[in-house]
Design a protein around this motif. Structure first.
Motif, short mmCIF file in Angstrom:
data_model
loop_
_atom_site.label_atom_id
_atom_site.label_comp_id
_atom_site.label_asym_id
_atom_site.label_seq_id
_atom_site.Cartn_x
_atom_site.Cartn_y
_atom_site.Cartn_z
N PRO A 30 0.81 -1.22 0.00
CA PRO A 30 0.00 0.00 0.00
C PRO A 30 0.85 1.27 0.00
O PRO A 30 2.02 1.22 0.38
CB PRO A 30 -0.79 -0.10 1.32
CG PRO A 30 -0.17 -1.17 2.11
CD PRO A 30 0.87 -1.87 1.31
N GLY A 37 3.79 7.88 -14.60
CA GLY A 37 3.42 9.30 -14.63
C GLY A 37 2.82 9.73 -15.95
O GLY A 37 3.00 9.10 -16.99
N LEU A 44 0.71 9.30 -21.88
CA LEU A 44 -0.40 8.55 -21.29
C LEU A 44 -1.67 8.74 -22.12
O LEU A 44 -2.14 7.82 -22.78
CB LEU A 44 -0.60 8.98 -19.83
CG LEU A 44 -1.51 8.09 -18.99
CD1 LEU A 44 -1.06 6.64 -19.00
CD2 LEU A 44 -1.57 8.60 -17.55
P1 NAP Z 1 5.08 7.02 -6.10
O1 NAP Z 1 5.73 7.95 -5.17
O2 NAP Z 1 5.86 6.57 -7.28
O3 NAP Z 1 4.60 5.78 -5.22
C1 NAP Z 1 3.80 4.75 -5.76
C2 NAP Z 1 4.00 3.48 -4.95
O4 NAP Z 1 5.33 3.01 -5.17
C3 NAP Z 1 3.88 3.69 -3.43
O5 NAP Z 1 3.30 2.57 -2.85
C4 NAP Z 1 5.34 3.83 -3.02
O6 NAP Z 1 5.57 3.52 -1.68
C5 NAP Z 1 5.98 2.81 -3.93
N1 NAP Z 1 7.42 2.97 -4.12
C6 NAP Z 1 8.15 4.10 -4.09
N2 NAP Z 1 9.45 3.80 -4.34
C7 NAP Z 1 9.52 2.48 -4.53
C8 NAP Z 1 10.59 1.58 -4.82
N3 NAP Z 1 11.84 2.01 -4.98
N4 NAP Z 1 10.31 0.26 -4.95
C9 NAP Z 1 9.05 -0.19 -4.81
N5 NAP Z 1 7.99 0.62 -4.53
C10 NAP Z 1 8.23 1.93 -4.40
O7 NAP Z 1 3.72 7.63 -6.68
P2 NAP Z 1 2.56 8.35 -5.89
O8 NAP Z 1 2.99 9.74 -5.57
O9 NAP Z 1 2.02 7.49 -4.82
O10 NAP Z 1 1.43 8.37 -7.03
C11 NAP Z 1 1.40 9.35 -8.01
C12 NAP Z 1 2.08 8.88 -9.29
O11 NAP Z 1 1.37 7.74 -9.79
C13 NAP Z 1 1.98 9.91 -10.37
O12 NAP Z 1 3.19 9.94 -11.09
C14 NAP Z 1 0.85 9.42 -11.25
O13 NAP Z 1 0.87 9.88 -12.57
C15 NAP Z 1 1.05 7.94 -11.16
N6 NAP Z 1 -0.20 7.26 -11.52
C16 NAP Z 1 -0.27 6.66 -12.75
C17 NAP Z 1 -1.45 6.06 -13.16
C18 NAP Z 1 -1.56 5.45 -14.53
O14 NAP Z 1 -2.57 4.82 -14.81
N7 NAP Z 1 -0.57 5.59 -15.39
C19 NAP Z 1 -2.56 6.04 -12.30
C20 NAP Z 1 -2.45 6.65 -11.04
C21 NAP Z 1 -1.25 7.25 -10.66
P3 NAP Z 1 5.60 4.65 -0.54
O15 NAP Z 1 4.25 5.28 -0.56
O16 NAP Z 1 5.88 3.88 0.68
O17 NAP Z 1 6.69 5.61 -0.92
#
Ligand code: NAP
Length: 510
Positions: free
Chosen positions: A200, A273, A432
């Motif tokens: 999560p 992203g 995207l």
């Molecule tokens: P994020 O910072 O990349 O985090 C996403 C998930 O990845 C979190 O559970 C995070 O854990 C985990 N994570 C971070 N670093 C990791 C690593 N090195 N290894 C494994 N897991 C890791 O993104 P966010 O801020 O939560 O969400 C926003 C991003 O998601 C935006 O860039 C958005 O565009 C993208 N998104 C894309 C779609 C699509 O359909 N393309 C849909 C929704 C969102 P922690 O929370 O513990 O750091």
């Protein structure tokens, strides 16, 4: 905001997954059959006012190892041995439970993710719909028959290509759709019979834990499910684990790169992203386009992968469009998401607002003009912003263009030819979606042909919704597709079975 925000869950189904520590609920996590409370607790805050609303049990390396071992040895087989029809029944029971407990999920999405009541209700409803559409995924679990008599070496034999589950899927969830993303990945992973480990988001893990409680209540095999509560920055070992065959990540492109580096050879779905361009043609219904683009910029405070970040307007209607868009943005009411009149709540944390403010300041320092908004009204609150950039060379250098600023801000600029619009839309590293507003089908058709994106919305702002229409990115926006039925190919392996009947007299032509 006058009083501290707290989380108020009412349904008895959640009673056994948390304990009270004064005002704060301390949540357990689910590890392949057991709800566990650990001493390593992560604090969960509400973006509404920064209050601590819960603590969540984090797993250490030993607990993760133990959980993965059970999921791999037992859980992988348990879920696979549940017949498809029964798997569907379980998903349908989860949908019923979600419907019955919708109030608590709406509460947690508002309090933990900062969604307005309407957005929270929308995410719950989408999750129920997604579960109820699982039969459409199941229909994609089909194989092929390959006759042998098209090649002299394979005469008197025939092949069947079957699709089967890989084993264990690791789903990594972003903060912006913690419930829906978990449900979506759970449905397409488990419907073909994979076990499911979910990591999560640290900012709002509660909806994921609550969903797992419903899955168990509905009869999902307990050993086939695990919630890996750990920081993303500490997930490298889990991501690299060879017992996990598929990783489905929704997150930023930066996280995508890290996960791909650690994963080794695995099947990957990467929904990364974005931030989308909207192209407004001179013959568009400008009023409707302005209203839809404003929604695309501000919905869930711009924290959507499919949010509009770049507005490209054909020169003859540029000034009019600018005026209409500012008018629409000024109608947005920013505030406490629990108030019915609020249309845009907070951002997830203070840093997200800092990033937006800095990106606007950078643009203005290079000659851009702030046409509307960008006014900070608290740690996590800011009015939506529209930034005008006339010089295309400046535009290409801006953080607002090059990166995904995950906040309610977009850049607007004009274009004179379709080729210029295509070049500006494709110039970002993301791919995207795109939106096109206009009437001339021939011109729209040309844009459709050349835009390097995964989905194009005509006279609509990009909205992935429940994925009835598949979505997914090109370039830095990712690999693979999500959408009902479209992810099955990434979570299942093809296996070819060749039957040799040589010399048995079945075929007459030899
Ligand atoms: P994020 O910072 O990349 O985090 C996403 C998930 O990845 C979190 O559970 C995070 O854990 C985990 N994570 C971070 N670093 C990791 C690593 N090195 N290894 C494994 N897991 C890791 O993104 P966010 O801020 O939560 O969400 C926003 C991003 O998601 C935006 O860039 C958005 O565009 C993208 N998104 C894309 C779609 C699509 O359909 N393309 C849909 C929704 C969102 P922690 O929370 O513990 O750091």
């Amino acid at each position: 905001m006058n009083h501290k925000v707290s989380l108020d869950l009412r349904s008895p189904v959640f009673e056994d997954i948390f304990e009270k520590e004064g005002e704060v609920s301390v949540f357990k996590t689910f590890v392949a059959g057991n709800w566990v409370l650990t001493s390593n607790l992560a604090v969960v805050r509400s973006p509404i006012d920064g209050s601590i609303i819960a603590k969540v049990s984090r797993l250490d390396a030993a607990a993760i190892e133990k959980g993965v071992d059970v999921v791999y040895r037992l859980g992988r087989r348990r879920i696979r041995d549940v017949p498809g029809e029964k798997r569907l029944n379980i998903l349908s029971r989860i949908a019923d439970l979600l419907e019955k407990n919708a109030g608590d999920f709406e509460e947690v999405l508002t309090v933990n993710a900062g969604k307005t009541r309407k957005q929270a209700a929308g995410e719950v409803e989408a999750s129920i719909d997604r579960l109820r559409k699982a039969a459409l995924d199941l229909r994609k679990l089909q194989g092929e028959y390959v006759p042998g008599d098209w090649d002299r070496h394979t005469l008197e034999s025939e092949g069947i290509v079957r699709r089967e589950p890989y084993g264990v899927v690791l789903a990594i969830i972003p903060f912006n759709y913690p419930l829906f993303d978990t449900v979506n990945k759970f449905v397409y992973s488990t419907i073909p019979g994979n076990a499911f480990i979910v990591k999560p988001p640290s900012a709002d893990p509660l909806p994921v834990i609550m969903f797992a409680r419903l899955a168990i209540e509905a009869g999902f095999p307990p050993e086939s499910l695990m919630i890996a509560t750990l920081r993303g920055s500490e997930a490298e070992k889990l991501v690299a684990d060879r017992r996990i065959s598929v990783i489905s990540l929704t997150g930023s492109s930066e996280t995508g790169v890290k996960v791909m580096r650690s994963a080794g050879i695995k099947q990957l779905i990467m929904e990364l992203g974005g931030g989308d361009p909207a192209i407004v043609l001179a013959d568009a219904d400008l009023k409707s386009a302005a209203s839809k683009i404003a929604t695309g910029i501000t919905s869930y405070s711009g924290q959507r992968c499919d949010a509009i970040k770049l507005v490209l307007v054909e020169e003859p209607v540029y000034n009019e469009m600018k005026k209409l868009l500012v008018e629409e943005l000024s109608k947005i009411k920013v505030g406490d998401p629990r108030n019915d009149s609020t249309t845009m709540g907070p951002l997830i944390d203070k840093e997200a607002v800092d990033t937006m403010v800095e990106a606007i300041e950078e643009a203005v320092s290079r000659g851009a003009k702030l046409l509307y908004g960008g006014e900070r009204i608290g740690d996590t609150y800011i009015t939506p912003a529209l930034v005008e950039v006339e010089d295309k060379n400046v535009l290409r250098e801006l953080k607002l263009y090059k990166d995904e600023v995950f906040a309610p801000v977009a850049v607007i600029t004009s274009f004179s030819t379709l080729d210029e619009a295509i070049e500006l839309a494709n110039g970002r590293r993301y791919g995207l979606d795109a939106a096109i507003f206009g009437e001339s089908m021939a011109r729209i058709r040309k844009l459709i042909r050349f835009l390097e994106v995964g989905a194009i919305y005509i006279n609509e702002y990009p909205r992935h919704g429940i994925g009835y229409y598949p979505f997914g990115g090109r370039k830095d926006s990712g690999i693979g597709r999500e959408g009902i039925g479209y992810s099955i190919e990434y979570v299942t392996a093809l296996k070819t079975i060749v039957y040799n009947y040589r010399g048995r007299g079945i075929w007459e032509y030899l």
